[in-house]
Design an enzyme around this catalytic site. Structure first.
Site, PDB file in Angstrom:
ATOM      1  N   ASP A  20      24.230  16.981  12.198  1.00  0.00           N
ATOM      2  CA  ASP A  20      24.617  15.835  11.369  1.00  0.00           C
ATOM      3  C   ASP A  20      26.129  15.648  11.438  1.00  0.00           C
ATOM      4  O   ASP A  20      26.877  16.518  11.023  1.00  0.00           O
ATOM      5  CB  ASP A  20      24.163  16.086   9.926  1.00  0.00           C
ATOM      6  CG  ASP A  20      24.662  15.027   8.958  1.00  0.00           C
ATOM      7  OD1 ASP A  20      25.000  13.921   9.426  1.00  0.00           O
ATOM      8  OD2 ASP A  20      24.718  15.311   7.744  1.00  0.00           O
ATOM      9  N   ASP A  24      25.358  12.967   5.837  1.00  0.00           N
ATOM     10  CA  ASP A  24      24.283  12.382   5.017  1.00  0.00           C
ATOM     11  C   ASP A  24      23.032  13.255   4.989  1.00  0.00           C
ATOM     12  O   ASP A  24      22.013  12.874   4.405  1.00  0.00           O
ATOM     13  CB  ASP A  24      23.938  10.969   5.493  1.00  0.00           C
ATOM     14  CG  ASP A  24      23.329  10.925   6.892  1.00  0.00           C
ATOM     15  OD1 ASP A  24      23.234  12.002   7.540  1.00  0.00           O
ATOM     16  OD2 ASP A  24      22.939   9.828   7.341  1.00  0.00           O
ATOM     17  N   ASP A  28      22.033  13.120  13.775  1.00  0.00           N
ATOM     18  CA  ASP A  28      22.267  11.780  14.315  1.00  0.00           C
ATOM     19  C   ASP A  28      22.753  11.854  15.763  1.00  0.00           C
ATOM     20  O   ASP A  28      22.938  12.934  16.322  1.00  0.00           O
ATOM     21  CB  ASP A  28      23.266  11.022  13.437  1.00  0.00           C
ATOM     22  CG  ASP A  28      24.484  11.858  13.081  1.00  0.00           C
ATOM     23  OD1 ASP A  28      25.043  12.502  13.994  1.00  0.00           O
ATOM     24  OD2 ASP A  28      24.878  11.880  11.897  1.00  0.00           O
ATOM     25  N   ASP A  97      11.697   9.619  24.513  1.00  0.00           N
ATOM     26  CA  ASP A  97      10.318   9.743  24.048  1.00  0.00           C
ATOM     27  C   ASP A  97       9.712   8.343  24.032  1.00  0.00           C
ATOM     28  O   ASP A  97      10.256   7.424  23.407  1.00  0.00           O
ATOM     29  CB  ASP A  97      10.288  10.337  22.640  1.00  0.00           C
ATOM     30  CG  ASP A  97       9.127  11.294  22.432  1.00  0.00           C
ATOM     31  OD1 ASP A  97       8.013  10.936  22.857  1.00  0.00           O
ATOM     32  OD2 ASP A  97       9.335  12.371  21.855  1.00  0.00           O
ATOM     33  N   ASP A 198       4.273  10.168  24.542  1.00  0.00           N
ATOM     34  CA  ASP A 198       3.541  10.701  23.402  1.00  0.00           C
ATOM     35  C   ASP A 198       2.049  10.377  23.520  1.00  0.00           C
ATOM     36  O   ASP A 198       1.680   9.227  23.757  1.00  0.00           O
ATOM     37  CB  ASP A 198       4.117  10.072  22.125  1.00  0.00           C
ATOM     38  CG  ASP A 198       3.593  10.689  20.853  1.00  0.00           C
ATOM     39  OD1 ASP A 198       3.847  11.877  20.623  1.00  0.00           O
ATOM     40  OD2 ASP A 198       2.921   9.968  20.090  1.00  0.00           O
ATOM     41  N   HIS A 327       8.588  20.191  18.675  1.00  0.00           N
ATOM     42  CA  HIS A 327       8.679  19.674  17.297  1.00  0.00           C
ATOM     43  C   HIS A 327       7.336  19.690  16.574  1.00  0.00           C
ATOM     44  O   HIS A 327       7.300  19.523  15.355  1.00  0.00           O
ATOM     45  CB  HIS A 327       9.234  18.247  17.317  1.00  0.00           C
ATOM     46  CG  HIS A 327       8.298  17.271  17.971  1.00  0.00           C
ATOM     47  ND1 HIS A 327       8.061  17.277  19.337  1.00  0.00           N
ATOM     48  CD2 HIS A 327       7.516  16.290  17.465  1.00  0.00           C
ATOM     49  CE1 HIS A 327       7.188  16.327  19.623  1.00  0.00           C
ATOM     50  NE2 HIS A 327       6.842  15.718  18.512  1.00  0.00           N
ATOM     51  N   ASP A 328       6.238  19.872  17.305  1.00  0.00           N
ATOM     52  CA  ASP A 328       4.901  19.923  16.697  1.00  0.00           C
ATOM     53  C   ASP A 328       4.349  21.337  16.598  1.00  0.00           C
ATOM     54  O   ASP A 328       3.223  21.522  16.130  1.00  0.00           O
ATOM     55  CB  ASP A 328       3.912  19.087  17.523  1.00  0.00           C
ATOM     56  CG  ASP A 328       4.097  17.595  17.333  1.00  0.00           C
ATOM     57  OD1 ASP A 328       4.621  17.188  16.280  1.00  0.00           O
ATOM     58  OD2 ASP A 328       3.725  16.830  18.242  1.00  0.00           O
TER      59      ASP A 328
END
Length: 549
Positions: A20, A24, A28, A97, A198, A327-328
């Protein structure tokens, strides 16, 4: 045939959790740019960038509202262009992706599609009449509930294989397919280097839409009717012909339920479809009656059988993608190694040795390179993943699993294990943000972080650098033949790689005990290993050694 993407090492970035830059609490694009020199030091060749497109974030960016815009939380298109330029300056390619099995229900296409049965966008999505007051089929959605959502205005249902906010696109529509090819061309013309696609093997559905076999959840299993559907290869070849063949790309298709034989069709060099696929067989070992939510023990022989089937099956045709985590999936060391303080680094190096010495293109998931582990949150309120939250609600409310039972599954296999922020340092929130992170940081960041790993010459980070360098210096690692040894051994994973008269022996101890084996080989020299060897065929807990024969 030699190809640059076979010789590459890919690093996956999940932007929300990576770095980040503005405080926030959300990672990003500028945060990625800031870490480009770190990735260059690691030695990777390609970044797989999870979605950064405009999205309402029902599924953390995998529900896309605008395929040609950047999510406000992640920055601007100027930020993206600057990141792309910085990556290319470091010799790193960007693989986007591509999420085109479904869009967000807030996408302009869907809002138009929903507005009227006569809308020219109506057939961009899959609309069906119900049957006797029930949905068109009994299919269950992957994120729980029915795969069909009723629309009162038109008295029809739309298909959503995931969240109801992720309506499935209708690939039977040639106009829709043209839209997809146009958006792919937009990004390739911008300079991106390829796509991770995906759930791409779900885009072709059985047009008869039959009911599926009823599952424990009460819904039917629709996967036989949309995994590798009837027109899938036609669609993939059209995509290649219309878009991919015009660029020098890297492509990988995420494909649940794909077999080796099907993978040959997707990735054969004369097929003109994709470079490689992600299969799920190895990450599904130990699934229980409710899949990953009530996991059971698994055996090393299961893992060896799966890896070997793919290694041997794609030896001459197609190509493997190699991964432990993404990420899964949960963290690799917690899932397949030993995340105790004593063995975390050693078992992480062992897993890395195995993966990077197999034949195929290796993928590293952010934080894997310095040994991040699963997190065990105490409360369901600390979790953010829609799949986890829905599963907890559905399984406990129906009495299928107790709180303790499903929490064991969540702690072992839930997707938020890999989505906690990257632990850059021992500063507050692991140096990920100066604000409040969108999901809590794993408390072990004080001991496990990138800064500490970079400073330690014996760290996992530097071992990954050695493995990547080994790949670049030795064609055997990329192109060599794989042969499994000791197939029935439940402790040692052993295999050889051979290429143009040279042979290497790879030995990995998956157990917490010292193992000794007799192997009919003369060892010439050690190539790499996670400990100083005591003798070639004696391996201490989680030891890995690679020898020239």
């Amino acid at each position: 045939m030699k190809q640059w993407w076979k010789e590459a090492v890919v690093y996956q970035i999940y932007p929300r959790s990576f770095n980040d830059s503005n405080g926030d609490g959300i990672g990003d694009i500028q945060g990625i740019t800031e870490k480009m020199s770190y990735l260059a030091e690691l030695g990777i060749d390609v970044i797989w960038l999870s979605p950064v497109y405009d999205s309402p974030n029902d599924d953390n960016g995998y529900d896309i509202r605008d395929y040609r815009a950047i999510m406000d939380e992640f920055g601007t298109m100027d930020d993206f262009d600057a990141m792309l330029e910085e990556a290319h300056r470091h010799g790193i390619k960007i693989m986007m992706d591509l999420v085109v099995n479904h869009s967000s229900d807030e996408h302009q296409w869907f809002m138009e599609s929903r507005s009227s049965k006569d809308s020219p966008y109506r057939d961009y999505y899959i609309w069906k009449k119900g049957k006797d007051g029930q949905p068109p089929t009994n299919w269950g959605a992957f994120f729980g509930g029915s795969a069909w959502q009723y629309d009162e205005a038109s008295d029809e249902y739309y298909l959503h294989l995931f969240s109801k906010k992720q309506p499935d696109l209708n690939w039977e529509s040639e106009t829709l397919r043209r839209e997809v090819y146009d958006l792919m061309t937009y990004w390739l013309d911008k300079g991106v280097d390829g796509f991770r696609m995906d759930v791409i093997n779900m885009i072709s559905k059985d047009p008869s839409y039959p009911d599926g076999q009823t599952q424990g959840t009460g819904y039917g299993d629709g996967t036989p009717f949309f995994f590798n559907g009837p027109r899938i290869h036609e669609f993939m070849q059209e995509m290649n012909r219309e878009v991919l063949s015009k660029y020098d790309t890297i492509t990988v298709g995420e494909m649940p339920g794909v077999s080796v034989e099907e993978a040959k069709l997707y990735t054969g060099e004369d097929r003109n479809e994709l470079n490689m696929v992600f299969h799920f067989e190895h990450v599904d070992v130990g699934n229980g009656s409710f899949g990953k939510w009530n996991p059971t023990d698994w055996k090393l022989t299961e893992l060896k059988t799966i890896f070997s089937r793919w290694q041997e099956g794609l030896e001459e045709e197609g190509w493997n993608s190699l991964y432990w985590s993404n990420h899964d999936q949960p963290r690799a060391i917690s899932r397949f190694g030993n995340d105790s303080p004593e063995y975390r680094v050693r078992s992480g190096k062992m897993l890395a040795t195995l993966l990077h010495l197999l034949k195929g293109t290796p993928y590293i998931y952010q934080g894997e390179e310095f040994g991040m582990t699963n997190v065990a949150f105490d409360s369901i309120d600390q979790y953010r993943d829609i799949e986890t939250l829905n599963a907890y609600r559905d399984y406990t409310s129906k009495g299928l699993l107790t709180h303790d039972e499903i929490f064991r599954g969540i702690h072992e296999r839930g997707r938020d294990n890999s989505r906690t922020p990257v632990q850059w340092s021992d500063e507050a929130h692991g140096g990920f943000t100066t604000g409040t992170p969108w999901i809590e940081v794993n408390p072990n960041y004080v001991d496990i972080n990138a800064e500490a790993a970079q400073k330690d010459p014996n760290s996992l980070f530097h071992y990954y650098r050695q493995l990547i360098a080994l790949r670049k210096a030795n064609p055997l690692v990329v192109y060599g033949k794989y042969e499994l040894l000791l197939p029935e051994d439940e402790a040692i994973y052993a295999f050889t790689r051979s290429f143009e008269g040279e042979a290497w022996l790879v030995l990995c101890n998956f157990s917490g005990d010292t193992q000794q084996r007799d192997l009919p080989y003369d060892v010439k020299e050690r190539v790499i290993g996670n400990m100083e060897p005591i003798e070639p065929f004696t391996l201490r807990p989680y030891e890995a050694q690679v020898y020239k024969l």
